[in-house]
Design an enzyme around this catalytic site. Structure first.
Site, PDB file in Angstrom:
ATOM      1  N   HIS A  57     108.957 -40.360  31.948  1.00  0.00           N
ATOM      2  CA  HIS A  57     108.347 -40.816  30.689  1.00  0.00           C
ATOM      3  C   HIS A  57     107.067 -41.611  30.923  1.00  0.00           C
ATOM      4  O   HIS A  57     106.103 -41.467  30.166  1.00  0.00           O
ATOM      5  CB  HIS A  57     109.335 -41.643  29.885  1.00  0.00           C
TER       6      HIS A  57
ATOM      7  N   HIS B  74     110.156 -33.536  22.747  1.00  0.00           N
ATOM      8  CA  HIS B  74     110.478 -34.334  23.923  1.00  0.00           C
ATOM      9  C   HIS B  74     110.491 -33.467  25.192  1.00  0.00           C
ATOM     10  O   HIS B  74     110.117 -33.950  26.268  1.00  0.00           O
ATOM     11  CB  HIS B  74     111.822 -35.044  23.785  1.00  0.00           C
TER      12      HIS B  74
ATOM     13  N   ASP C 184     108.460 -34.222  28.609  1.00  0.00           N
ATOM     14  CA  ASP C 184     108.991 -34.149  29.976  1.00  0.00           C
ATOM     15  C   ASP C 184     108.135 -33.224  30.843  1.00  0.00           C
ATOM     16  O   ASP C 184     107.857 -33.533  32.010  1.00  0.00           O
ATOM     17  CB  ASP C 184     110.430 -33.639  29.961  1.00  0.00           C
TER      18      ASP C 184
ATOM     19  N   HIS D  78     113.612 -30.184  33.807  1.00  0.00           N
ATOM     20  CA  HIS D  78     112.956 -30.816  34.950  1.00  0.00           C
ATOM     21  C   HIS D  78     112.987 -29.928  36.195  1.00  0.00           C
ATOM     22  O   HIS D  78     111.999 -29.834  36.915  1.00  0.00           O
ATOM     23  CB  HIS D  78     113.635 -32.145  35.276  1.00  0.00           C
TER      24      HIS D  78
END
Length: 272
Positions: A73, A229, A233, A256
Site C-alpha cells: 500500500h 483496490h 495492489d 500479488h
C-alpha cells in the site's frame, strides 16, 4: 524529473497481520536512491522485485536477512504520487495498515510536500507483450503510449460477482479514484487466516469484510471498490520493477503472486 519529499513526516498505526503497533517515518532521499526501508538497528531493504520472498496475501521483502512485511500500500502511494526517492524508517514488524487503502500514505506524502530533484526520471516503454497465466488467472502488459490498467475480478457469489475497471494512471486520478479503495476479505476466511498468523489487526476499520450474503461495512467508497483496490495492489507490486513503466496492464483475477512474476519478467527482459 525525479522526485522526493521535502520534509520528514511520521505516522503510527497497527500492523494488519501482526496486530502490533507500527511506527513509520518518511525521509527525503538523494537522486537514484529509489525506495529504501530502514529498519532501526538492523539495516536497509531496497524496494525491488528481486527482494520479494512472499507474495501470498501480502508482499514481503528481505535483504541481508532483514524482512519488511505488507509493503504494497505504501509502494502504491509512492508510485501514484510519482515519488522516486525516499527512506522509510520503520519501528515494528510491518508497515501500519491505516484504513486499509493507500489514502493514509497519500495524505502523509502530501503533508511532507513533493519536490523535484536535479536528475531525470528513469522509465521503460514496453515494446512487446509479456504475460503470466495460471489456470483461469492471467496478467499481460502490452505496448501503449501511457501507463494504463484494465482489471477484472470475478467471484462466484452474489455479493461480489464480476467487477471491472479501466484507468489511465496519472497522479490526480490515482489520488482521487484509486488510493481510497480499501483492501477486502471474506468473513468465512477470518478464523483460518488468524490461525496462520495473519490479519490479527484486521477489522471493519481497515478492510471491507464480505459476509455470506452482504458486505458488513456500513458503506463502500466506490461501487466497484474491490476491483479498484486490486488495481492499487498492482500499482504497488509493479513499482518494484524500480522505475516508471509505459504500457497497458490487463489483469484477469490476478493477485500479488502473478503481479510479482510479471514484474520479474519485465526486469529480466529490460535488464533493469
Amino acid at each position: 524529473m525525479q522526485k522526493t519529499i521535502k520534509n520528514k513526516v511520521r505516522y503510527r498505526g497497527i500492523g494488519l497481520h501482526s496486530g502490533e503497533d507500527a511506527f513509520l517515518t518518511l525521509l527525503p532521499a538523494p537522486v537514484y536512491t529509489g525506495i529504501k526501508f530502514k529498519i532501526k538497528e538492523k539495516g536497509t531493504v531496497k524496494a525491488c522485485v528481486l527482494n520479494v520472498i512472499k507474495s501470498d496475501r501480502e508482499v514481503v521483502l528481505r535483504e541481508n536477512g532483514i524482512e519488511v512485511r505488507t509493503v504494497e500500500h505504501i509502494l502504491a502511494a509512492l508510485s501514484g504520487c510519482k515519488i522516486d526517492n525516499v527512506y522509510i524508517e520503520l519501528e515494528g514488524p510491518e508497515l501500519p495498515i491505516g484504513d486499509g487503502s493507500s489514502k493514509t500514505y497519500v495524505d502523509l506524502i502530501k503533508d511532507a510536500e513533493i519536490i523535484e530533484q536535479e536528475a531525470k526520471k528513469e522509465a521503460i516503454k514496453i515494446d512487446s507483450p509479456l504475460w503470466i497465466e495460471e489456470n483461469d488467472r492471467q496478467i499481460i502488459v502490452l505496448p501503449a503510449d501511457e501507463f494504463k490498467i484494465t482489471y477484472l475480478i470475478e467471484h462466484n457469489d452474489s455479493v461480489i460477482g464480476l467487477q471491472y475497471a479501466f484507468f489511465s494512471i496519472n497522479e490526480e486520478m490515482f489520488v482521487k479514484e484509486i488510493a481510497p479503495a480499501r483492501t477486502f476479505g471474506f468473513l468465512s476466511e477470518v478464523e483460518d487466516l488468524r490461525k496462520k498468523g495473519l490479519i490479527k489487526g484486521g477489522s471493519l476499520e481497515n478492510a471491507v469484510v464480505i459476509g455470506k450474503d452482504r458486505i458488513l461495512n456500513d458503506n463502500l467508497r466506490f461501487e466497484n471498490e474491490l476491483v479498484r483496490h486490486k488495481i492499487l495492489d498492482l500499482i504497488g507490486d509493479i513499482s518494484l520493477v524500480g522505475c516508471s513503466i509505459v504500457g497497458h496492464f490487463i489483469a484477469l483475477k490476478s493477485g500479488h503472486d502473478l503481479n510479482i512474476k510479471l514484474a520479474k519478467k519485465i526486469v529480466e527482459k529490460y535488464k533493469i
